[in-house]
Design a protein around this motif. Sequence first.
Motif, mmCIF file in Angstrom:
data_model
loop_
_atom_site.group_PDB
_atom_site.id
_atom_site.type_symbol
_atom_site.label_atom_id
_atom_site.label_comp_id
_atom_site.label_asym_id
_atom_site.label_seq_id
_atom_site.Cartn_x
_atom_site.Cartn_y
_atom_site.Cartn_z
ATOM 1 N N GLY A 187 8.891 -11.937 -1.358
ATOM 2 C CA GLY A 187 9.498 -13.236 -1.564
ATOM 3 C C GLY A 187 8.989 -14.297 -0.613
ATOM 4 N N ASP A 188 9.894 -14.871 0.180
ATOM 5 C CA ASP A 188 9.542 -15.979 1.071
ATOM 6 C C ASP A 188 9.081 -15.507 2.442
ATOM 7 O OD1 ASP A 188 11.873 -15.021 2.139
ATOM 8 O OD2 ASP A 188 13.008 -16.878 1.926
ATOM 9 N N ALA A 189 8.736 -14.233 2.568
ATOM 10 C CA ALA A 189 8.233 -13.624 3.809
ATOM 11 C C ALA A 189 9.346 -13.313 4.805
ATOM 12 C CB ALA A 189 7.146 -14.470 4.470
ATOM 13 N N SER A 190 10.601 -13.478 4.404
ATOM 14 C CA SER A 190 11.695 -13.112 5.297
ATOM 15 C C SER A 190 11.887 -11.599 5.343
ATOM 16 C CB SER A 190 12.998 -13.790 4.857
ATOM 17 O OG SER A 190 13.348 -13.391 3.535
ATOM 18 N N VAL A 191 11.302 -10.911 4.361
ATOM 19 C CA VAL A 191 11.374 -9.448 4.306
ATOM 20 C C VAL A 191 9.952 -8.904 4.222
ATOM 21 C CG1 VAL A 191 12.196 -7.446 3.003
ATOM 22 C CG2 VAL A 191 13.602 -9.513 3.121
ATOM 23 N N THR A 192 9.637 -7.946 5.073
ATOM 24 C CA THR A 192 8.337 -7.282 5.025
ATOM 25 C C THR A 192 8.547 -5.771 5.067
ATOM 26 O OG1 THR A 192 8.059 -7.354 7.438
ATOM 27 C CG2 THR A 192 7.160 -9.204 6.171
ATOM 28 N N PHE A 193 7.629 -5.066 4.434
ATOM 29 C CA PHE A 193 7.679 -3.611 4.419
ATOM 30 C C PHE A 193 6.330 -3.050 4.863
ATOM 31 C CE2 PHE A 193 10.277 -5.022 0.718
ATOM 32 C CZ PHE A 193 11.523 -4.592 1.152
ATOM 33 N N THR A 194 6.372 -1.881 5.445
ATOM 34 C CA THR A 194 5.149 -1.114 5.698
ATOM 35 C C THR A 194 5.086 -0.022 4.644
ATOM 36 O OG1 THR A 194 5.184 -1.540 8.068
ATOM 37 C CG2 THR A 194 3.871 0.316 7.318
ATOM 38 N N GLY A 195 4.126 -0.139 3.745
ATOM 39 C CA GLY A 195 3.991 0.816 2.670
ATOM 40 C C GLY A 195 2.879 1.808 2.919
ATOM 41 N N ASN A 196 2.647 2.660 1.945
ATOM 42 C CA ASN A 196 1.608 3.670 2.033
ATOM 43 C C ASN A 196 0.821 3.724 0.732
ATOM 44 O OD1 ASN A 196 0.438 6.159 3.429
ATOM 45 N ND2 ASN A 196 1.104 7.027 1.475
ATOM 46 N N VAL A 197 -0.497 3.813 0.859
ATOM 47 C CA VAL A 197 -1.367 3.963 -0.306
ATOM 48 C C VAL A 197 -1.637 5.450 -0.517
ATOM 49 C CG1 VAL A 197 -3.636 3.481 -1.289
ATOM 50 C CG2 VAL A 197 -2.457 1.723 0.045
ATOM 51 N N ASN A 198 -1.297 5.922 -1.710
ATOM 52 C CA ASN A 198 -1.535 7.323 -2.084
ATOM 53 C C ASN A 198 -2.503 7.341 -3.265
ATOM 54 O OD1 ASN A 198 -1.442 9.944 -3.107
ATOM 55 N ND2 ASN A 198 0.732 10.215 -2.690
ATOM 56 N N ARG A 199 -3.658 7.977 -3.093
ATOM 57 C CA ARG A 199 -4.644 8.033 -4.172
ATOM 58 C C ARG A 199 -4.732 9.424 -4.808
ATOM 59 N NH1 ARG A 199 -7.390 3.776 -5.439
ATOM 60 N NH2 ARG A 199 -7.402 1.947 -4.075
ATOM 61 N N ARG A 200 -3.752 10.249 -4.535
ATOM 62 C CA ARG A 200 -3.713 11.580 -5.157
ATOM 63 C C ARG A 200 -2.595 11.708 -6.180
ATOM 64 N NH1 ARG A 200 -3.149 14.772 0.310
ATOM 65 N NH2 ARG A 200 -1.985 12.852 0.722
ATOM 66 N N ALA A 201 -1.688 10.738 -6.188
ATOM 67 C CA ALA A 201 -0.524 10.831 -7.077
ATOM 68 C C ALA A 201 -0.898 10.609 -8.534
ATOM 69 C CB ALA A 201 0.533 9.822 -6.653
ATOM 70 N N ASN A 202 -1.897 9.735 -8.809
ATOM 71 C CA ASN A 202 -2.304 9.437 -10.180
ATOM 72 C C ASN A 202 -3.588 10.184 -10.520
ATOM 73 O OD1 ASN A 202 -0.170 7.537 -10.599
ATOM 74 N ND2 ASN A 202 -1.329 6.052 -9.375
ATOM 75 N N LEU A 203 -3.663 10.720 -11.712
ATOM 76 C CA LEU A 203 -4.821 11.513 -12.117
ATOM 77 C C LEU A 203 -6.112 10.702 -12.108
ATOM 78 C CD1 LEU A 203 -3.303 13.614 -15.058
ATOM 79 C CD2 LEU A 203 -3.800 14.374 -12.722
ATOM 80 N N ASN A 204 -5.995 9.391 -12.380
ATOM 81 C CA ASN A 204 -7.203 8.558 -12.412
ATOM 82 C C ASN A 204 -7.596 8.022 -11.037
ATOM 83 O OD1 ASN A 204 -5.257 6.630 -11.981
ATOM 84 N ND2 ASN A 204 -5.661 5.463 -13.854
ATOM 85 N N GLY A 205 -6.844 8.389 -9.996
ATOM 86 C CA GLY A 205 -7.198 8.004 -8.639
ATOM 87 C C GLY A 205 -6.795 6.612 -8.226
ATOM 88 N N THR A 206 -6.118 5.863 -9.112
ATOM 89 C CA THR A 206 -5.678 4.525 -8.730
ATOM 90 C C THR A 206 -4.551 4.617 -7.703
ATOM 91 O OG1 THR A 206 -4.184 4.495 -10.638
ATOM 92 C CG2 THR A 206 -6.345 3.447 -10.908
ATOM 93 N N ALA A 207 -4.367 3.544 -6.973
ATOM 94 C CA ALA A 207 -3.430 3.549 -5.852
ATOM 95 C C ALA A 207 -1.974 3.556 -6.305
ATOM 96 C CB ALA A 207 -3.687 2.349 -4.964
ATOM 97 N N ARG A 208 -1.195 4.401 -5.667
ATOM 98 C CA ARG A 208 0.261 4.328 -5.774
ATOM 99 C C ARG A 208 0.780 3.785 -4.455
ATOM 100 N NH1 ARG A 208 3.846 9.062 -8.238
ATOM 101 N NH2 ARG A 208 2.948 8.027 -10.064
ATOM 102 N N ILE A 209 1.615 2.748 -4.524
ATOM 103 C CA ILE A 209 2.165 2.115 -3.332
ATOM 104 C C ILE A 209 3.633 2.516 -3.202
ATOM 105 C CG2 ILE A 209 2.506 -0.035 -2.091
ATOM 106 C CD1 ILE A 209 -0.411 0.465 -2.842
ATOM 107 N N SER A 210 3.975 3.105 -2.081
ATOM 108 C CA SER A 210 5.359 3.506 -1.847
ATOM 109 C C SER A 210 5.799 3.046 -0.469
ATOM 110 C CB SER A 210 5.503 5.027 -1.957
ATOM 111 O OG SER A 210 4.692 5.676 -0.988
ATOM 112 N N VAL A 211 7.109 2.940 -0.294
ATOM 113 C CA VAL A 211 7.692 2.545 0.980
ATOM 114 C C VAL A 211 8.745 3.570 1.361
ATOM 115 C CG1 VAL A 211 9.097 0.799 2.164
ATOM 116 C CG2 VAL A 211 7.268 0.080 0.618
#
Length: 248
Positions: A187-211
């Motif tokens: 949103g307006d940058a009042s909230v930030t998260f540190t997420g994680n990129v997982n490239r093994r979760a999808n069979l095609n290797g695209t990124a899954r973003i989780s927090v």
Amino acid sequence: MSVLYVDSSALAKLYLREDEAKRQQVMALADSADEVASSAIAFAEVASAFARNFHQGKLSEPQFWEYFNSFEQDWQSVTQITVAPSVSIRASQLLKAHAGLRAMDALHLASALVIRETQTLQFLSFDDQLNAVAQAVMPDTFGWTQKNAIFKLTLQKTYYENGFFNVIRAHDQLIRSDEGEIKIIAGDASVTFTGNVNRRANLNGTARISVKGEGLKNWFQKHYRVMEVVEIEIVSPTLLKLKYPARN
């Protein structure tokens, strides 16, 4: 080796904190680059920005010295391009070719062009006039600042209830190619998260973003409904910005 060239407008964002989203953008791009560079003139320009804010009453004297001392220390890790005769000559040529270009901006642009001759370069400035000329003479250096790096995510029930999402294939190449941390501004940058990129979760290797935890899930559920579309801006390979819905 990739080099991030930053002008004084980008450097100052790290300290003055007038715009948290832009500050995060500078930090993310710097973290993803092998080297950060700027013209030697940037030191005085950033100090001038601190002084201007001090004289306008926006910074107290302790704040001024806190920012200045922090910047002075960080400056030691920046590759500084000296204003050599060859840089000055190139800056003069740019001034002749582009009406309205300011002298200091021409020196920044000339310095960036010197680096670009031998290394992969990304250019970052928040000065619209400088960016207009920079995009004309070296458009290839704006890979992570282009406004079209936005994808529309349909908030599937799984995403909505679990607080993660997959990056669509068309934009996956803009996300870091390995696994690891990614910053998310909401949103307006009042909230930030540190997420994680997982490239093994999808069979095609695209990124899954989780927090970790329920922060992202709660933000989705507070601002969106299932199957609504979330616009996600890819600010850099390690920084995303989630936009509020139009009704907010």
